[in-house]
Design an enzyme around this catalytic site. Sequence first.
Site, PDB file in Angstrom:
ATOM      1  N   TYR A  69       0.826  -1.217   0.000  1.00 39.38           N
ATOM      2  CA  TYR A  69       0.000   0.000   0.000  1.00 39.38           C
ATOM      3  C   TYR A  69       0.859   1.267   0.000  1.00 39.38           C
ATOM      4  CZ  TYR A  69      -4.330  -2.472   0.033  1.00 39.38           C
ATOM      5  OH  TYR A  69      -5.374  -3.256  -0.370  1.00 39.38           O
ATOM      6  N   ASN A 104     -13.014   2.766  -6.975  1.00 35.09           N
ATOM      7  CA  ASN A 104     -11.617   3.179  -6.816  1.00 35.09           C
ATOM      8  C   ASN A 104     -11.347   3.701  -5.408  1.00 35.09           C
ATOM      9  OD1 ASN A 104     -11.520   2.523  -9.467  1.00 35.09           O
ATOM     10  ND2 ASN A 104     -11.489   4.624 -10.225  1.00 35.09           N
ATOM     11  N   HIS A 121     -15.226   0.835  -2.062  1.00 36.77           N
ATOM     12  CA  HIS A 121     -14.143  -0.020  -1.547  1.00 36.77           C
ATOM     13  C   HIS A 121     -13.175   0.716  -0.624  1.00 36.77           C
ATOM     14  CE1 HIS A 121     -14.844  -2.940  -5.180  1.00 36.77           C
ATOM     15  NE2 HIS A 121     -15.742  -3.073  -4.222  1.00 36.77           N
ATOM     16  N   CYS A 149      -2.269   3.053  16.469  1.00 38.27           N
ATOM     17  CA  CYS A 149      -3.330   3.999  16.834  1.00 38.27           C
ATOM     18  C   CYS A 149      -2.894   4.877  18.004  1.00 38.27           C
ATOM     19  CB  CYS A 149      -4.565   3.181  17.211  1.00 38.27           C
ATOM     20  SG  CYS A 149      -5.949   4.129  17.783  1.00 38.27           S
ATOM     21  N   CYS A 152      -5.505   3.967  21.162  1.00 35.76           N
ATOM     22  CA  CYS A 152      -5.478   2.713  21.941  1.00 35.76           C
ATOM     23  C   CYS A 152      -4.211   1.887  21.701  1.00 35.76           C
ATOM     24  CB  CYS A 152      -6.716   1.870  21.624  1.00 35.76           C
ATOM     25  SG  CYS A 152      -6.601   0.995  20.062  1.00 35.76           S
ATOM     26  N   GLY A 189     -14.999   2.134 -17.222  1.00 39.31           N
ATOM     27  CA  GLY A 189     -13.711   1.530 -16.863  1.00 39.31           C
ATOM     28  C   GLY A 189     -13.733   0.518 -15.734  1.00 39.31           C
ATOM     29  N   THR A 190     -14.713  -0.378 -15.770  1.00 41.73           N
ATOM     30  CA  THR A 190     -14.665  -1.479 -14.801  1.00 41.73           C
ATOM     31  C   THR A 190     -14.848  -2.802 -15.533  1.00 41.73           C
ATOM     32  OG1 THR A 190     -15.674  -2.519 -12.848  1.00 41.73           O
ATOM     33  CG2 THR A 190     -17.120  -1.145 -14.198  1.00 41.73           C
TER      34      THR A 190
HETATM   35  C1  BJW Z   1     -10.255   1.269 -19.403  1.00 44.29           C
HETATM   36  C2  BJW Z   1      -9.087   2.022 -19.603  1.00 44.29           C
HETATM   37  C3  BJW Z   1      -9.264   3.322 -20.115  1.00 44.29           C
HETATM   38  C4  BJW Z   1      -8.487   0.127 -18.801  1.00 44.29           C
HETATM   39  N1  BJW Z   1     -10.508   3.790 -20.387  1.00 44.29           N
HETATM   40  N2  BJW Z   1     -11.461   1.742 -19.682  1.00 44.29           N
HETATM   41  C5  BJW Z   1     -18.292 -15.581  -6.659  1.00 44.29           C
HETATM   42  C6  BJW Z   1     -19.439 -14.918  -7.063  1.00 44.29           C
HETATM   43  C7  BJW Z   1     -19.788 -13.722  -6.488  1.00 44.29           C
HETATM   44  C8  BJW Z   1     -18.996 -13.113  -5.524  1.00 44.29           C
HETATM   45  C9  BJW Z   1     -17.855 -13.770  -5.123  1.00 44.29           C
HETATM   46  C10 BJW Z   1     -17.515 -14.985  -5.677  1.00 44.29           C
HETATM   47  N3  BJW Z   1     -16.344 -15.389  -5.113  1.00 44.29           N
HETATM   48  C11 BJW Z   1     -15.943 -14.417  -4.226  1.00 44.29           C
HETATM   49  C12 BJW Z   1     -16.858 -13.438  -4.228  1.00 44.29           C
HETATM   50  C13 BJW Z   1     -16.831 -12.222  -3.445  1.00 44.29           C
HETATM   51  C14 BJW Z   1     -15.812 -11.217  -3.905  1.00 44.29           C
HETATM   52  C15 BJW Z   1     -15.804 -11.149  -5.429  1.00 44.29           C
HETATM   53  O1  BJW Z   1     -16.567 -10.429  -6.053  1.00 44.29           O
HETATM   54  N4  BJW Z   1     -14.891 -11.857  -6.063  1.00 44.29           N
HETATM   55  C16 BJW Z   1     -14.843 -11.879  -7.532  1.00 44.29           C
HETATM   56  C17 BJW Z   1     -13.421 -11.674  -7.986  1.00 44.29           C
HETATM   57  C18 BJW Z   1     -15.490 -13.147  -8.025  1.00 44.29           C
HETATM   58  N5  BJW Z   1     -16.242  -9.965  -3.345  1.00 44.29           N
HETATM   59  C19 BJW Z   1     -15.921  -9.607  -2.111  1.00 44.29           C
HETATM   60  O2  BJW Z   1     -15.236 -10.305  -1.408  1.00 44.29           O
HETATM   61  C20 BJW Z   1     -16.535  -8.322  -1.609  1.00 44.29           C
HETATM   62  N6  BJW Z   1     -17.116  -8.549  -0.357  1.00 44.29           N
HETATM   63  C21 BJW Z   1     -18.125  -9.407  -0.199  1.00 44.29           C
HETATM   64  O3  BJW Z   1     -18.623 -10.012  -1.100  1.00 44.29           O
HETATM   65  O4  BJW Z   1     -18.518  -9.506   1.087  1.00 44.29           O
HETATM   66  C22 BJW Z   1     -19.510 -10.468   1.443  1.00 44.29           C
HETATM   67  C23 BJW Z   1     -19.703 -10.368   2.928  1.00 44.29           C
HETATM   68  C24 BJW Z   1     -20.928 -10.033   3.427  1.00 44.29           C
HETATM   69  C25 BJW Z   1     -21.112  -9.965   4.826  1.00 44.29           C
HETATM   70  C26 BJW Z   1     -20.036 -10.212   5.672  1.00 44.29           C
HETATM   71  C27 BJW Z   1     -18.792 -10.529   5.162  1.00 44.29           C
HETATM   72  C28 BJW Z   1     -18.613 -10.605   3.775  1.00 44.29           C
HETATM   73  C29 BJW Z   1     -15.448  -7.265  -1.404  1.00 44.29           C
HETATM   74  C30 BJW Z   1     -14.797  -6.892  -2.669  1.00 44.29           C
HETATM   75  C31 BJW Z   1     -13.687  -5.901  -2.406  1.00 44.29           C
HETATM   76  C32 BJW Z   1     -12.861  -5.711  -3.650  1.00 44.29           C
HETATM   77  N7  BJW Z   1     -11.748  -4.981  -3.370  1.00 44.29           N
HETATM   78  C33 BJW Z   1     -10.763  -4.714  -4.418  1.00 44.29           C
HETATM   79  C34 BJW Z   1      -9.374  -4.639  -3.817  1.00 44.29           C
HETATM   80  C35 BJW Z   1      -9.165  -3.416  -3.034  1.00 44.29           C
HETATM   81  C36 BJW Z   1      -7.745  -3.465  -2.661  1.00 44.29           C
HETATM   82  C37 BJW Z   1      -7.009  -2.277  -3.103  1.00 44.29           C
HETATM   83  O5  BJW Z   1      -7.424  -1.432  -3.889  1.00 44.29           O
HETATM   84  O6  BJW Z   1      -5.939  -2.276  -2.629  1.00 44.29           O
HETATM   85  O7  BJW Z   1     -11.148  -3.540  -5.136  1.00 44.29           O
HETATM   86  S1  BJW Z   1     -10.648  -5.941  -5.691  1.00 44.29           S
HETATM   87  C38 BJW Z   1     -10.241  -4.822  -6.959  1.00 44.29           C
HETATM   88  O8  BJW Z   1     -11.252  -5.033  -7.961  1.00 44.29           O
HETATM   89  C39 BJW Z   1     -10.460  -3.412  -6.381  1.00 44.29           C
HETATM   90  C40 BJW Z   1     -11.364  -2.806  -7.430  1.00 44.29           C
HETATM   91  O9  BJW Z   1     -12.121  -1.742  -6.876  1.00 44.29           O
HETATM   92  C41 BJW Z   1     -12.194  -3.968  -7.912  1.00 44.29           C
HETATM   93  C42 BJW Z   1     -12.827  -3.768  -9.240  1.00 44.29           C
HETATM   94  O10 BJW Z   1     -11.854  -3.681 -10.252  1.00 44.29           O
HETATM   95  P1  BJW Z   1     -12.079  -2.751 -11.493  1.00 44.29           P
HETATM   96  O11 BJW Z   1     -12.221  -1.357 -11.062  1.00 44.29           O
HETATM   97  O12 BJW Z   1     -13.183  -3.279 -12.317  1.00 44.29           O
HETATM   98  O13 BJW Z   1     -10.675  -2.858 -12.230  1.00 44.29           O
HETATM   99  P2  BJW Z   1     -10.148  -3.961 -13.268  1.00 44.29           P
HETATM  100  O14 BJW Z   1      -8.677  -3.864 -13.290  1.00 44.29           O
HETATM  101  O15 BJW Z   1     -10.740  -5.286 -13.024  1.00 44.29           O
HETATM  102  O16 BJW Z   1     -10.746  -3.476 -14.662  1.00 44.29           O
HETATM  103  C43 BJW Z   1     -10.332  -2.282 -15.289  1.00 44.29           C
HETATM  104  C44 BJW Z   1     -11.215  -2.057 -16.497  1.00 44.29           C
HETATM  105  O17 BJW Z   1     -10.876  -0.799 -17.069  1.00 44.29           O
HETATM  106  C45 BJW Z   1     -11.034  -3.116 -17.598  1.00 44.29           C
HETATM  107  O18 BJW Z   1     -12.308  -3.523 -18.043  1.00 44.29           O
HETATM  108  C46 BJW Z   1     -10.293  -2.359 -18.711  1.00 44.29           C
HETATM  109  O19 BJW Z   1     -10.662  -2.787 -20.013  1.00 44.29           O
HETATM  110  C47 BJW Z   1     -10.748  -0.939 -18.476  1.00 44.29           C
HETATM  111  N8  BJW Z   1      -9.822   0.108 -18.911  1.00 44.29           N
HETATM  112  N9  BJW Z   1      -7.979   1.332 -19.252  1.00 44.29           N
HETATM  113  C48 BJW Z   1     -11.542   3.009 -20.172  1.00 44.29           C
HETATM  114  N10 BJW Z   1      -8.162   4.178 -20.356  1.00 44.29           N
HETATM  115 ZN    ZN Z   2      -7.344   2.327  18.271  1.00 46.61          ZN
END
Ligand code: BJW
Ligand code: ZN
Length: 241
Positions: A69, A104, A121, A149, A152, A189-190
């Site tokens: 990070y 993002n 996120h 922290c 604490c 862009g997702t």
């Molecule tokens: C352009 C471009 C340009 C490039 N112009 N376009 C099976 C089914 C359903 C769900 C799940 C499953 N197995 C597991 C899950 C759950 C999981 C999940 O969805 N996993 C999938 C991978 C299958 N989800 C979770 O765990 C979530 N939580 C949850 O479900 O909780 C349940 C719960 C309930 C109650 C109690 C406890 C739990 C949480 C998800 C958190 C995701 N976090 C991340 C990481 C953050 C870390 C960090 O940033 O350091 O967030 S994952 C990562 O992906 C990040 C992003 O926000 C997220 C989405 O990615 P994004 O933005 O789409 O980026 P890319 O790289 O994938 O795509 C880029 C796009 O841009 C592409 O299409 C390019 O073509 C395009 N592009 N240049 C326009 N110039």
């Molecule tokens: Zn604390």
Amino acid sequence: MSDHALLQSARAQLASARSIAVLTGAGISADSGVPTFRGADGLWRNYRAEDLATPEAFERDPRLVWEWYSWRREILATKTPNAAHDALVRMEACTEDFRLITQNVDGLHRLAGSQRLSELHGDIWKVRCTSCRLVIDNRDVPLSLLPHCHTCGGLLRPHIVWFGEALDQQILTDSIRAVESCDVMVIVGTSGLVYPAAMLMPAAKANGAFVIEINLDPTPYSSDVALSLQGRAKDLVPLLL
Ligand code: BJW
Ligand code: ZN
């Protein structure tokens, strides 16, 4: 339809919309030089998500996760919003009911000036105490001792939603409400692969919204949306206005 006709159609829909919801992903910041997650130059090419972006990874090796990070923060500190972020600020200004939902964590929408913003996120510039849960802004992470922290003494972690963690309930509820009540939804862009963000497009469509997608490449949404525009966010989003 020609590209010109597609754009005209998107503009007409947006001009007559009372309520607009926008969902953005890493692709909108790619045009500012921020790496995306998936794809040829994505962050997950060199790192395994489960080694870095899960609560288990942080428990196992908090220093490794903090190093990752800190490295990303260093990259982000040199980046600024692009024409697509700016265009969404203008779209907000001329829309009665507007919500920008972003996956993002880079803070570039806020830096551009977007206000009706839901960060699904989290925020890479915030940290959270693993003991008392206090959330604070923080720009300085001492990697040698790891950040702790002031209240604490607990270990601080990035204020980010990792895989397997629940999203903030209020932020998610507001986002679902926004897509269910909008006339037009714009998706920029997702890859549409990560849940629960991935369920927002079907929710909008089921409620009759006109859905427009902008992406460099085809995505799982492309065949389901009313209009899919292929190209760079920084070129196409400004043309919607
Ligand atoms: C352009 C471009 C340009 C490039 N112009 N376009 C099976 C089914 C359903 C769900 C799940 C499953 N197995 C597991 C899950 C759950 C999981 C999940 O969805 N996993 C999938 C991978 C299958 N989800 C979770 O765990 C979530 N939580 C949850 O479900 O909780 C349940 C719960 C309930 C109650 C109690 C406890 C739990 C949480 C998800 C958190 C995701 N976090 C991340 C990481 C953050 C870390 C960090 O940033 O350091 O967030 S994952 C990562 O992906 C990040 C992003 O926000 C997220 C989405 O990615 P994004 O933005 O789409 O980026 P890319 O790289 O994938 O795509 C880029 C796009 O841009 C592409 O299409 C390019 O073509 C395009 N592009 N240049 C326009 N110039
Ligand atoms: Zn604390």
